[in-house]
Design an enzyme around this catalytic site. Structure first.
Site, PDB file in Angstrom:
ATOM      1  N   GLY A  63     -36.461 -79.373 -29.075  1.00 15.05           N
ATOM      2  CA  GLY A  63     -35.455 -80.370 -28.686  1.00 15.05           C
ATOM      3  C   GLY A  63     -34.283 -79.748 -27.952  1.00 15.05           C
ATOM      4  NE  ARG A  64     -32.817 -74.752 -31.663  1.00 17.13           N
ATOM      5  CZ  ARG A  64     -33.649 -75.150 -32.603  1.00 17.13           C
ATOM      6  NH1 ARG A  64     -33.767 -76.438 -32.885  1.00 17.13           N
ATOM      7  NH2 ARG A  64     -34.393 -74.285 -33.277  1.00 17.13           N
ATOM      8  CD  GLU A  97     -28.808 -89.735 -36.581  1.00 12.83           C
ATOM      9  OE1 GLU A  97     -30.070 -89.788 -36.534  1.00 12.83           O
ATOM     10  OE2 GLU A  97     -28.205 -88.817 -37.141  1.00 12.83           O
ATOM     11  CD  GLU A 145     -31.073 -78.173 -34.324  1.00 12.64           C
ATOM     12  OE1 GLU A 145     -30.466 -79.080 -34.900  1.00 12.64           O
ATOM     13  OE2 GLU A 145     -31.803 -78.383 -33.343  1.00 12.64           O
ATOM     14  CG  HIS A 189      -1.799 -75.460 -23.356  1.00 14.90           C
ATOM     15  ND1 HIS A 189      -0.551 -74.929 -23.082  1.00 14.90           N
ATOM     16  CD2 HIS A 189      -2.527 -75.309 -22.228  1.00 14.90           C
ATOM     17  CE1 HIS A 189      -0.525 -74.522 -21.823  1.00 14.90           C
ATOM     18  NE2 HIS A 189      -1.715 -74.723 -21.280  1.00 14.90           N
ATOM     19  CE  LYS A 198     -40.827 -81.476 -30.169  1.00 10.77           C
ATOM     20  NZ  LYS A 198     -40.525 -80.082 -30.478  1.00 10.77           N
ATOM     21  CE  LYS A 231     -33.215 -84.973 -38.975  1.00  9.78           C
ATOM     22  NZ  LYS A 231     -34.328 -84.615 -38.098  1.00  9.78           N
TER      23      LYS A 231
END
Ligand code: F6P
Length: 541
Positions: free
Chosen positions: A261-262, A209, A347, A378, A203, A509
């Site tokens: 973004g999410r 990253e 978030e 399990h 965005k 950041k």
């Protein structure tokens, strides 16, 4: 006292009573329970009757939603008001899946025309790649896509691909998120730059990253392609197109700042998935989400699936002090659902101040974790059944694990029977006396049965919600993810927080950049805390 404060107090008081009751007792005394607490929405069925609330608790939760003006806040969201009040932005992900002739407005500005244009451009691009009309720099058709992005620019598209991909896809779609170069190395292994399209999704187009990975991909392409030819292999998806162009993307697809973004998987953020699945499949995902939007907008609070799902969580967290929730999708295709929900919910609602900046007066977002069923059974389910803390569970269950399985009439009873059994076991439990009687019947000595009974007893009365999907179709997946988006929003409304900013990710950041500056300078900077300085020295080898 405000109506909200009054309703919160009432919910807490009723929850204190309900904490001592057994869920099975509610079923025995309230014949209408299942009907009241089972709702259908956009092809999904939600069963909230195994939650710990009594009829009175359920009513108190609905009253709380009303007192918090969920209906008014919902209208503000769909009306494009500045719901994200710390960034002065509208929040309009429903506009991305609305019909072409819709008329959504962000802060008064019409947006639907632009949304439809972007969708048409995506559809054309998907068709041209599929037909081979759109080729790479050396005129070869694309056979693989590398999707680079992180957080909201990764999790949603990745989930769609996992859930809906054919067993033998015509396009080999791979995802890269982590700045660990191993992630990119694995994604590129075996691919040919001349037949690979790299889609960089960010965005902001500033995320460390993603930019680092995009540089790696560019260098990989440059080994085989001239800069001019390479541009055909680089596509940017961003709200900052000028930055993508400056990076060297030959094509860009945009979205606006009113898409968080999410909440962005409905936009061009899913371009690579739309290309690899085919546009018609992606459109069906949008259709499913749109059906959930309509349900959320039109149905009364008492029967409204996102509202009830949110209220069950508020009842657990605020009413009963249960600060975690496990999500168990019984479908391999939904194996990344909990990762998606961790970003969506934690978030959005991991906040400590209200919309006006005052400290929150309720508990906010619980910890969300999970694994697909039956794998989770399990691993950590032992603790869910017998641990001292009560962790509410959410089972997402499919009758058919794929559309093809549904068409072939192949049910997946071995899978879903496990989900139903877990929910049942959590609710019913097993007393020490029952465990003892079972052992005696199996021939165990009395003394041994007495010794083992406490270990083999289950407290039960552990709440769960079950969400049923007929099959993992594009529509059902779209509806499910939209359900969770609206649930997250409703919780934020009740907690009176802004669910649409994420300032909490910023400090780390900034400090990571400072650490990298120290690394470049060869030593920790003056005044750095001793622990960080020592760790840095040990890592700078
Ligand atoms: O760091 C958090 C975050 O801003 C998320 O909200 C977002 O989804 C992710 O980073 C990626 O951001 P972008 O799409 O701008 O690269």
């Amino acid at each position: 006292m405000t109506p909200r404060a009054q309703a919160l107090d009432m919910l807490r008081a009723v929850a204190r009573k309900d904490a001592d009751a057994r869920i099975v007792h509610h079923f025995a005394t309230d014949p209408g329970r299942l009907e009241r607490m089972g709702v259908e929405a956009a092809g999904l069925y939600l069963d909230l009757s195994k939650q710990a609330w009594s009829a009175e608790g359920f009513e108190a939760a609905i009253d709380l939603a009303r007192a918090c003006d969920v209906e008014g806040r919902r209208a503000a969201l769909f009306g494009g008001e500045a719901v994200n009040n710390t960034e002065g932005r509208a929040v309009l992900h429903p506009a991305l899946r609305a019909a072409d002739d819709a008329d959504f407005r962000a802060l008064g500005e019409p947006v639907s025309k632009e949304v439809a244009e972007t969708r048409r451009a995506m559809a054309r691009f998907a068709a041209d790649i599929g037909s081979g009309a759109e080729t790479g720099g050396t005129k070869q058709p694309f056979q693989a896509i590398v999707h680079i992005g992180i957080g909201g620019s990764d999790l949603g598209p990745r989930l769609l691909w996992d859930a809906l991909r054919p067993l033998e896809p015509t396009i080999d779609l791979r995802f890269v998120a982590n700045i660990d170069p191993r992630d990119m190395a694995e994604a590129l292994a075996g691919l040919d730059p001349e037949t690979t399209l790299v889609v960089v999704v960010s965005k902001t187009f500033t995320t460390q990253e993603t930019l680092a990975n995009a540089e790696l991909a560019k260098a990989w392409l440059a080994n085989s392609l001239s800069p001019k030819r390479m541009a055909r292999h680089l596509v940017g998806v961003t709200a900052a197109p000028e930055k993508a162009e400056a990076f060297g993307c030959g094509r860009t697809f945009g979205f606006r700042d009113w898409v968080g973004g999410r909440y962005s998987l409905w936009s061009a953020v899913s371009l690579s998935v739309a290309v690899a699945l085919g546009w018609d499949v992606f459109e069906r995902v949008l259709d499913g989400a749109r059906a959930m939007d309509q349900h959320f907008l039109e149905v009364d609070l008492e029967r409204n699936a996102p509202v009830l799902l949110a209220l069950a969580q508020v009842f657990n967290v605020e009413g009963l002090g249960r600060h975690a929730r496990t999500v168990a999708p019984y479908a391999h295709g939904l194996r990344r659902l909990s990762a998606f929900l961790q970003q969506l919910e934690m978030e959005s609602n991991g906040k400590r101040v209200k919309r006006d900046g005052a400290p929150v007066d309720t508990a906010t977002g619980p910890i969300v974790f999970g694994e697909p069923g039956t794998n989770g059974q399990h691993a950590f389910f032992q603790q869910i059944h017998q641990g001292p803390q009560v962790i509410p569970a959410e089972f997402v269950v499919v009758a058919h694990t794929s559309e093809a399985a549904a068409d072939a009439g192949e049910g997946d009873a071995p899978l879903w029977s496990n989900a139903l059994a877990q929910a049942q076991a959590l609710m019913l439990g097993k007393t020490g006396a029952e465990a003892r009687a079972e052992m005696l019947a199996a021939g165990v000595e009395e003394a041994e049965a007495d010794r083992l009974a406490p270990h083999r007893a289950f407290p039960g009365n552990r709440p769960s919600t079950t969400i049923l999907m007929d099959a993992l179709t594009p529509e059902a997946v779209g509806a499910l993810l939209a359900l969770y988006e609206h649930k997250t929003f409703v919780e934020g409304v009740i907690q009176d927080i802004n669910s649409f900013d994420q300032w909490g990710v910023e400090l780390g950041k900034v400090l990571a950049k400072a650490i990298l500056r120290d690394v470049a300078a060869g030593a920790p900077s003056e005044g750095l805390d001793p622990s960080t300085a020592e760790l840095m020295k040990r890592l700078m080898v």
